[in-house]
Design an enzyme around this catalytic site. Structure first.
Site, PDB file in Angstrom:
ATOM      1  N   TYR A 129      11.713  -7.893  -3.935  1.00 32.60           N
ATOM      2  CA  TYR A 129      11.030  -6.588  -4.484  1.00 32.60           C
ATOM      3  C   TYR A 129      11.746  -5.322  -4.059  1.00 32.60           C
ATOM      4  O   TYR A 129      11.510  -4.295  -4.522  1.00 32.60           O
ATOM      5  CB  TYR A 129       9.691  -6.526  -4.331  1.00 32.60           C
ATOM      6  CG  TYR A 129       8.850  -7.691  -4.998  1.00 32.60           C
ATOM      7  CD1 TYR A 129       8.739  -7.488  -6.247  1.00 32.60           C
ATOM      8  CD2 TYR A 129       8.351  -8.700  -3.984  1.00 32.60           C
ATOM      9  CE1 TYR A 129       7.859  -8.771  -6.741  1.00 32.60           C
ATOM     10  CE2 TYR A 129       7.558  -9.719  -4.335  1.00 32.60           C
ATOM     11  CZ  TYR A 129       7.385  -9.623  -5.850  1.00 32.60           C
ATOM     12  OH  TYR A 129       6.544 -10.568  -6.712  1.00 32.60           O
ATOM     13  N   HIS A 170       8.807  -0.558  -8.694  1.00 34.02           N
ATOM     14  CA  HIS A 170       7.481  -0.577  -8.047  1.00 34.02           C
ATOM     15  C   HIS A 170       7.579  -0.224  -6.401  1.00 34.02           C
ATOM     16  O   HIS A 170       6.554   0.147  -6.021  1.00 34.02           O
ATOM     17  CB  HIS A 170       6.825  -1.996  -8.330  1.00 34.02           C
ATOM     18  CG  HIS A 170       5.305  -1.880  -8.551  1.00 34.02           C
ATOM     19  ND1 HIS A 170       4.841  -0.941  -9.528  1.00 34.02           N
ATOM     20  CD2 HIS A 170       4.378  -2.975  -8.964  1.00 34.02           C
ATOM     21  CE1 HIS A 170       3.713  -0.849  -9.765  1.00 34.02           C
ATOM     22  NE2 HIS A 170       3.329  -2.258  -9.261  1.00 34.02           N
ATOM     23  N   TYR A 219       0.444  -6.565  -1.153  1.00 35.77           N
ATOM     24  CA  TYR A 219       0.904  -6.371  -2.257  1.00 35.77           C
ATOM     25  C   TYR A 219       0.235  -5.398  -3.015  1.00 35.77           C
ATOM     26  O   TYR A 219      -0.917  -5.041  -2.565  1.00 35.77           O
ATOM     27  CB  TYR A 219       0.935  -7.901  -3.138  1.00 35.77           C
ATOM     28  CG  TYR A 219       1.896  -8.882  -2.832  1.00 35.77           C
ATOM     29  CD1 TYR A 219       3.122  -8.939  -3.084  1.00 35.77           C
ATOM     30  CD2 TYR A 219       1.678 -10.024  -1.971  1.00 35.77           C
ATOM     31  CE1 TYR A 219       4.301  -9.787  -2.364  1.00 35.77           C
ATOM     32  CE2 TYR A 219       2.564 -10.783  -1.371  1.00 35.77           C
ATOM     33  CZ  TYR A 219       3.545 -10.645  -1.780  1.00 35.77           C
ATOM     34  OH  TYR A 219       4.528 -11.632  -1.320  1.00 35.77           O
ATOM     35  N   ASP A 245       5.029   4.905  -7.821  1.00 37.00           N
ATOM     36  CA  ASP A 245       5.783   5.003  -8.886  1.00 37.00           C
ATOM     37  C   ASP A 245       4.994   5.336 -10.121  1.00 37.00           C
ATOM     38  O   ASP A 245       3.641   5.078 -10.040  1.00 37.00           O
ATOM     39  CB  ASP A 245       6.364   3.502  -9.260  1.00 37.00           C
ATOM     40  CG  ASP A 245       5.455   2.461  -9.410  1.00 37.00           C
ATOM     41  OD1 ASP A 245       4.560   2.261  -8.398  1.00 37.00           O
ATOM     42  OD2 ASP A 245       5.100   1.970 -10.365  1.00 37.00           O
ATOM     43  N   ASN A 304      -2.219  -0.222 -10.387  1.00 37.93           N
ATOM     44  CA  ASN A 304      -3.324  -1.286  -9.706  1.00 37.93           C
ATOM     45  C   ASN A 304      -3.405  -0.832  -8.311  1.00 37.93           C
ATOM     46  O   ASN A 304      -4.254  -0.910  -7.688  1.00 37.93           O
ATOM     47  CB  ASN A 304      -3.060  -2.640  -9.915  1.00 37.93           C
ATOM     48  CG  ASN A 304      -3.259  -3.054 -11.096  1.00 37.93           C
ATOM     49  OD1 ASN A 304      -4.216  -2.665 -11.973  1.00 37.93           O
ATOM     50  ND2 ASN A 304      -2.633  -3.966 -11.904  1.00 37.93           N
TER      51      ASN A 304
END
Length: 183
Positions: free
Chosen positions: A14, A19, A61, A88, A109
């Site tokens: 990642y 993100h 996360y 983001d 989220n």
């Protein structure tokens, strides 16, 4: 003391994804700063402390970021108005940077989790990543790497954002908006 949180996902796969732009800003902010690493498992975060601030990259996360933020906020008794969250934003074109106090999560989220665990009246640093060409492809888009061209521009965007975050510590948000908003 301010708690400055960069949102992202842990793990090498990642590292350069859209993100993770919040993590990228935290990494850049702290790379030449004298900090100490705070290892406390209930913080669920990579947490660095400088003389005046805490810098967090939640290890929960994205979708559970609020758990980490809440634990740190409670332990250090940091009021919500002294929390700055860097994230983001799909609704902003790539390279746009905006600032706001409070508001909705806009479908993000990580923000949804922070709102649920901590409240909504924290400062948000919104870094535009643009939208996917196919509307239903949001998850793949935010978890995809920045293009080479975007990465070349990203360093200037991050440098600019760090200056704004420094200003947010001492200036009203409306002043920061007028000086540092990138369009």
């Amino acid at each position: 003391m301010h708690l400055i949180i960069g949102l992202g996902n842990i793990g090498d796969k990642y590292h350069l994804t859209r993100h993770n732009v919040g993590f990228m800003v935290i990494d850049e902010m702290t790379k030449n700063l004298a900090t100490s690493n705070i290892n406390k498992s209930n913080f669920q975060s990579t947490l660095l402390k400088s003389a005046y601030n805490l810098f967090s990259k939640p290890t929960t996360y994205m979708n559970n970021s609020g758990e980490a933020v809440h634990a740190i906020m409670e332990y250090y008794k940091i009021p919500i108005e002294d929390i700055i969250v860097i994230h983001d934003d799909l609704d902003l074109p790539f390279g746009t940077v905006k600032y706001k106090l409070g508001g909705g999560h806009g479908g993000h989220n990580g923000l949804r989790s922070i709102d649920a665990h901590c409240g909504k009246e924290y400062i948000r640093v919104r870094i535009g990543i643009g939208k996917p060409q196919i509307k239903g492809d949001v998850a793949n888009y935010v978890l995809s790497n920045f293009s080479k061209e975007e990465l070349n521009k990203l360093q200037d965007i991050i440098t600019h954002t760090i200056k704004a975050i420094e200003a947010l510590k001492t200036e009203e948000i409306d002043q920061v908006k007028s000086k540092f908003t990138l369009k």
